[in-house]
Scaffold this active site. Structure first.
Site, PDB file in Angstrom:
ATOM      1  N   GLU A  70      -5.784  37.314 -26.412  1.00  0.00           N
ATOM      2  CA  GLU A  70      -6.746  36.353 -25.861  1.00  0.00           C
ATOM      3  C   GLU A  70      -8.154  36.595 -26.388  1.00  0.00           C
ATOM      4  OE1 GLU A  70      -7.180  39.818 -23.010  1.00  0.00           O
ATOM      5  OE2 GLU A  70      -5.661  38.980 -24.358  1.00  0.00           O
TER       6      GLU A  70
ATOM      7  N   CYS B  80      -2.036  44.930 -23.415  1.00  0.00           N
ATOM      8  CA  CYS B  80      -2.843  46.149 -23.298  1.00  0.00           C
ATOM      9  C   CYS B  80      -2.189  47.120 -22.310  1.00  0.00           C
ATOM     10  CB  CYS B  80      -4.283  45.812 -22.936  1.00  0.00           C
ATOM     11  SG  CYS B  80      -5.433  47.190 -23.261  1.00  0.00           S
TER      12      CYS B  80
ATOM     13  N   HIS C  39      -5.383  42.708 -27.595  1.00  0.00           N
ATOM     14  CA  HIS C  39      -5.681  41.570 -26.727  1.00  0.00           C
ATOM     15  C   HIS C  39      -5.582  40.276 -27.529  1.00  0.00           C
ATOM     16  CE1 HIS C  39      -7.231  43.619 -23.084  1.00  0.00           C
ATOM     17  NE2 HIS C  39      -7.598  44.564 -23.940  1.00  0.00           N
TER      18      HIS C  39
END
Length: 217
Positions: A200, A88, A198
């Site tokens: 994750e 990001c 992202h």
């Protein structure tokens, strides 16, 4: 199936006050990495891989990173060919500059280019989107073309400016996405990889992507 006896790769999630460090820690641990969240210079230098998260404003992230000596860590690791991955705003600060609300902030200048506001009917770009992965990408290996990744951002790099004039040098692999206009969604450039989205927060696709990275360490 025979289980691997190789030790888990040591990954440091660099903690400089900006980024979803706990989410990144959990996601990396899920794919088998030995993860530590720290801003310690020596630990960050000696890890097999360094993950640099980032959320919020470009200028604030750069200020926090410099105060934590993260610019030195990233530069020293890359000069020695040691893997670094940005996520990001952790990707955006790798470029030359960021412009937010008319204010220009100097980035790390690992890649030429400007992070600027997305030109789209709806901003921020928040939610799931597909990407056009670069041919031969190792980061997106094993992932289907229609896989979706989670984005949250109002700014992006819309032009890839790095030119490789030496035919003996391997050109970076640049992955694109579109929200109103095309923008850089991921880059693989030697030891330096990065994603605008992202991983994750991107479910199974994000887990596969992080596994692909850790397997290169």
């Amino acid at each position: 199936m025979e289980l691997s006896t190789a030790p888990a790769k040591k990954v440091v999630v660099f903690d400089y006050g900006f980024g979803n460090v706990r989410s990144a820690e959990r996601a990396l641990a899920h794919v088998g990495a030995d993860v530590e969240i720290t801003g310690d210079y020596d630990k960050a230098m000696n890890a097999d891989g360094l993950l640099v998260p980032g959320v919020g404003a470009f200028a604030a992230c750069m200020k926090g990173l410099r105060e934590a000596r993260g610019d030195w860590v990233i530069g020293r690791r890359l000069s020695g060919g040691r893997p670094v991955m940005g996520i990001c705003v952790g990707m955006q600060i790798l470029f030359s500059r960021g412009i937010e609300h008319g204010v220009e902030t100097e980035g790390l200048d690992e890649w030429p280019g400007t992070v600027g506001p997305l030109k789209a009917d709806v901003v921020p770009h928040m939610g799931w989107n597909t990407v056009q992965a670069a041919e031969g990408s190792r980061l997106f290996a094993g992932l289907p073309a229609d896989a979706r990744y989670y984005f949250v951002h109002s700014y992006a790099v819309r032009d890839w400016e790095l030119e490789v004039g030496n035919p003996n040098m391997r050109a970076p692999k640049v992955t694109w996405a579109t929200h109103g206009e095309p923008f850089v969604a991921a880059v693989e450039n030697g030891p330096l990889w990065a994603t605008q989205f992202h991983p994750e927060k991107s479910g199974d696709a994000g887990a596969q992507l992080l596994s692909n990275w850790t397997q290169t360490l």
